[in-house]
Design a protein around this motif. Structure first.
Motif, short mmCIF file in Angstrom:
data_model
loop_
_atom_site.label_atom_id
_atom_site.label_comp_id
_atom_site.label_asym_id
_atom_site.label_seq_id
_atom_site.Cartn_x
_atom_site.Cartn_y
_atom_site.Cartn_z
N SER A 797 0.80 -1.22 0.00
CA SER A 797 0.00 0.00 0.00
C SER A 797 0.84 1.28 0.00
O SER A 797 0.29 2.37 -0.07
CB SER A 797 -0.92 0.01 1.23
N THR A 799 2.79 4.36 -1.19
CA THR A 799 2.79 5.15 -2.42
C THR A 799 4.18 5.70 -2.70
O THR A 799 5.06 5.69 -1.83
CB THR A 799 1.79 6.31 -2.31
N GLU A 800 4.37 6.21 -3.93
CA GLU A 800 5.68 6.73 -4.33
C GLU A 800 6.02 8.01 -3.56
O GLU A 800 7.18 8.25 -3.22
CB GLU A 800 5.69 6.99 -5.82
N SER A 826 1.48 -2.61 -6.74
CA SER A 826 2.89 -2.65 -6.31
C SER A 826 3.33 -4.08 -6.03
O SER A 826 2.57 -4.91 -5.52
CB SER A 826 3.07 -1.80 -5.05
#
Length: 935
Positions: A797, A799-800, A826
């Motif tokens: 979960s 994020t970038e 991912s």
């Protein structure tokens, strides 16, 4: 005047002073340098606070900006904001080299009103990094300009500028810096003792650059101009008798400079010779001419290497290595040092070259300020390499440096941080070996207690930093135990340390650990200790247990009684029996696992064959029902090409079916997805997310700004249930064809390859016309990427943006990328690109084995594994495997041979020996052949 410009600069005092490191001279120098660094750091922090203001409230921040704006700065607000941002970045991360350079450039645009800020920024950068000549020259010229504005009674500041020059020339070998230095000293000839100081600087400059073929002449000319100017001054006062002697001495000095320069292989030697003859007024002496010819011949030997360096614009590492190999064969130490210094200017971050240079200095010179200087400069340029710090410590020890300086160097090495635990261990071993060599044994000495304290500190530090097995402190514990047993005679302490080693599961299971422990007990003469260690080793080891068992039986044969030998034999047999049973169970488990895997592969093969058979049947049924089916084998011809008269024609907009496994880009025209007229105006788009809600509309929005789009076709299997549309009537498989109005639009689109769409990069390539060979330009990176880290075990979960925020807390991040599947989810993997290799090392040390989102992540320097080369299929299948191979011997011949073999057998015959079997095997083809002829 002391002689200067000697051929061998390794013995010149001026060169040693010019290259000496500011942290490695004496204890007082180290303390003075540390105090200066503290003052510079405090001043830098005060400047940042004054420029940025306090972060407690908005009014403080505005006050700081007004203070900066009031410094007569004639720049816009954008430059001011850039200065604020860069100073904050430098304050947060002082190892960010690019931010330092950008800050100096931004402050240089602000005018003279912020010169105190510029001075603080320069000192802050020089504290962490060696500066190039391009950074030193503006600093030095500003310092000279400030010195000229000072009143006459404050001329004592000239010594500070001279110290600044000394710092500048000690970083890298730069002819420009030395010429600037000589010019500055010439301007101070009027000061008391100015001539002697100027000549000393000239001496150092000639020592450093006299063997520099391209730039040596300019330095010699600058130093000779000083002496010629003095000669002209003296000749103006030749009316006094005493002046004649001074004039003669000065002429001899100038003549000596000419002679020495003409004896060195420097470029443009002919112009120097002509100038010398003009100054003399007659041809040169035969001795000078002979030295000139010898130097000219030597220059021709170096000329190919110099020309190779001039013709290369990259790092020139290969050319420098060839040059150095040639000089090593000549065994010319002075020229080797100069060439190494020149090579390191172009390759200052190549730690292999630094290691090569410092090791050569250790073997050639061994001690001296020049050796210490080279080691310090190596650690400043490549601080992340443990081998350079180890060499620096050993160089200080050879120079008999005091303990405080050694501790200072070692503490700075520990602050850097290293990626691999082995680098930490090797650094600790080097420092502990130094402490051991200065310790007086046996017990009771102050040095011994200090040695034990440092060993304890090393074990604790390594246990905290080590993240895997075996325990990284085990090599130090073993070495410490040998010191206690052999040098201190403290066997109880040695056993205590070995017990700490054996607490580790890996060490306890390995037979080599127990054999080392046994050898220690044996050397100390403790037979009971040897027996106890071997018995424990037999019960504990699982790796090469037979070695410990054999050693126990041999020991009891040499030193034990029969009863003790019987006990040892029973224990050994029982242990080997249990290990054999464990091995059998493990082999059985592996065999069952292999059989299960083979069974699954067989089932998969059967399913694949059934699926292919069903597909062939479906294609055959489709060919019987419609005209648009694929041509049959007879229709395709001998080489698989369809016959022209039987291939149906297609309109430009018609779309043919194509299999999912075919190369979509290569067969786009042949399959009718793209007609031949629009192939040059079509872009193939792949790596699209399967979760796109409306791929056609999203592609049009993403690529529309680069050109006029005439059509978009999605690739994939035909889905009859979805309708008859050529786009939505197909199952979207993550690729598409985008057709533009003209070819110029295609060229503009291809410039934006890897442009993200819905969080996933698009792969953009040109759709090839028929018959054009595919160009394969992409290659995987197979080597180590020191400025990129690979992270695994991330929460799915994450994020970038969260990953970027996590990494920027520890290092300067350039780019982050989370690896996703085709659905955009991912995989728990990520790549992070950083500004420098040092940033990558710090990020690995900071985040490795840390908990993120309830999962422990693994962080390492990126080094993709080597890809296996594709193996071409054999032209001929192995014998006995190909279905088309036939037995060429008639069945009747096989039957007759079998009857002859039965007749030879008798009821009382004995089994044949191995030699007889081999003989029969060799004779069998012969019997077959003779029988064939008889028939």
């Amino acid at each position: 005047m002391a002689s200067f410009g000697e051929r061998v600069p390794t013995e010149g005092k001026g060169q040693q002073e010019g290259n000496a490191a500011s942290k490695g001279k004496t204890n007082s120098d180290v303390e003075e340098k540390n105090q200066q660094e503290e003052v510079d750091e405090q001043s830098m922090e005060e400047e940042i606070k004054m420029m940025k203001g306090n972060s407690d409230g908005e009014s403080d921040d505005e006050e700081g900006k007004e203070d900066l704006s009031s410094d007569e700065m004639d720049v816009d607000e954008e430059v001011q904001e850039q200065v604020y941002m860069l100073m904050e970045k430098v304050s947060t991360n002082p190892f960010d080299y690019s931010s330092h350079v950008q800050l100096l450039a931004a402050l240089g645009q602000c005018g003279s009103g912020v010169k105190h800020h510029l001075q603080a920024a320069r000192e802050c950068m020089a504290k962490e990094f060696p500066l190039t000549a391009e950074l030193w020259l503006p600093w030095l010229r500003d310092a000279i300009a400030e010195l000229e504005e000072i009143e006459e009674e404050e001329k004592g500041e000239r010594e500070q500028v001279k110290k600044l020059f000394d710092r500048a020339v000690s970083d890298y070998l730069s002819p420009d810096l030395w010429i600037e230095y000589v010019g500055f000293m010439v301007s101070g000839l009027g000061d008391p003792g100015g001539l002697a100081v100027a000549r000393a600087v000239c001496d150092r400059a000639l020592t450093a650059l006299s063997l520099h073929p391209p730039a040596g002449k300019s330095v010699w000319d600058a130093c000779r101009e000083l002496e010629q100017a003095l000669l002209s001054t003296l000749e103006g006062t030749c009316g006094h008798p005493e002046s004649h002697k001074a004039v003669r001495e000065q002429r001899e000095r100038v003549d000596s400079l000419y002679r020495r320069q003409l004896g060195l292989p420097l470029q443009n030697m002919d112009s120097t010779l002509a100038e010398y003859e003009s100054w003399l007024g007659h041809p040169v002496d035969p001795d000078v001419r002979k030295a000139y010819d010898r130097a000219w011949k030597e220059l021709q030997e170096f000329q190919p290497f110099e020309e190779a360096l001039l013709s290369t614009t990259s790092s020139k590492l290969t050319e420098w290595q060839a040059y150095l190999a040639f000089l090593h064969d000549r065994n010319d130490p002075a020229r080797i040092i100069t060439t190494y210094e020149r090579a390191l200017v172009d390759n200052c971050l190549n730690y292999d070259l630094w290691i090569q240079y410092t090791e050569w200095l250790d073997g050639c010179l061994q001690t001296g300020e020049q050796v210490i200087s080279a080691h310090h400069r190596a650690t400043r340029n490549c601080p992340w390499v443990s081998a350079l710090w180890q060499g620096c410590l050993r160089a200080h020890e050879r120079g008999r440096t005091d303990l405080d300086t050694m501790k200072d160097v070692f503490s700075r090495a520990l602050e850097v941080g290293f990626v691999q635990p082995e680098e930490h261990i090797a650094l600790w071993e080097t420092f502990l070996d130094f402490l051991r060599r200065r310790t007086t044994f046996p017990n009771g000495s102050k040095e011994l207690e200090e040695l034990r304290e440092w060993y304890t500190k090393a074990v604790q530090t390594l246990c905290q930093t080590g993240s895997g097995l075996p325990n990284p402190a085990i090599p130090l514990l073993k070495h410490w135990a040998r010191i206690e047993a052999h040098l201190c005679g403290n066997l109880s302490k040695a056993r205590e340390l070995w017990e700490e080693v054996l607490k580790d599961n890996t060490a306890r299971a390995d037979s080599s650990s127990w054999l080392e422990f046994y050898q220690l007990e044996r050397e100390c003469g403790s037979l009971e200790g040897c027996r106890r260690v071997l018995h424990r080793g037999v019960q504990s080891t699982t790796v090469n247990t037979h070695l410990v068992c054999n050693q126990l039986l041999l020991f009891e044969r040499e030193h034990g009684s029969l009863v003790q030998w019987d006990v040892a034999r029973e224990r050994v047999q029982a242990r080997l029996r249990r290990i054999g049973e464990q091995y059998q169970k493990e082999e059985e488990r592996m065999r069952q696992k292999k059989e299960l895997q083979m069974e699954r592969e067989r089932e998969k093969t059967i399913r694949d064959k059934a699926k292919k058979s069903e597909q062939r049947s479906a294609r055959k049924r489709g060919g019987e029902q419609g005209e648009g089916s694929a041509p049959t084998k007879k229709q395709r011809g001998v080489y698989g090409a369809a016959l022209p008269e039987e291939v149906p024609s297609h309109s430009p907009g018609e779309v043919k079916k194509f299999n999912e496994g075919e190369n979509r880009m290569d067969t786009a025209v042949e399959k009718g997805v793209v007609d031949s007229n629009s192939a040059s105006r079509t872009v193939f788009v792949s790596n699209l997310s399967l979760n796109l809600s409306d791929p056609v509309q999203q592609l049009h929005s993403a690529l529309g700004p680069f050109g006029s789009i005439t059509g978009i076709k999605l690739g994939g299997k035909e889905d009859k249930s979805a309708g008859e549309s050529s786009n939505h009537g197909r199952q979207f498989r993550g690729f598409a064809y985008v057709m533009f109005h003209d070819e110029e639009s295609v060229k503009e689109v291809l410039k934006h390859d890897r442009m993200p769409l819905d969080g996933r990069p698009m792969f953009l390539s040109r759709c090839r016309p028929p018959g054009e060979k595919r160009e394969r330009s992409f290659k995987y990176n197979l080597g180590m990427e020191p400025d990129k880290v690979f992270i695994s075990g991330l929460p799915f979960s994450l994020t970038e943006s969260e990953l970027h925020k996590l990494c920027t807390k520890h290092s300067e991040v350039s780019k982050t990328r989370i690896v996703t599947n085709r659905a955009g989810k991912s995989k728990g993997l990520a790549y992070v690109e950083l500004a420098t290799a040092a940033d990558a090392s710090r990020l690995v040390l900071a985040l490795n084995d840390q908990e993120v989102g309830g999962r422990h992540i693994s962080v390492a320097i990126s080094q993709p594994p080597a890809r296996r080369p594709k193996q071409s299929a054999p032209l001929i299948a192995p014998r006995g495997r190909a279905r088309t191979q036939l037995a060429l011997i008639p069945r009747s011949l096989h039957r007759q041979v079998g009857e002859k073999v039965e007749q030879k057998k008798t009821p009382n015959s004995e089994p044949a020996s191995s030699s007889q079997v081999e003989g029969n095997t060799n004779e069998k083809p012969k019997d077959l052949t003779s029988d064939k002829h008889s028939r």
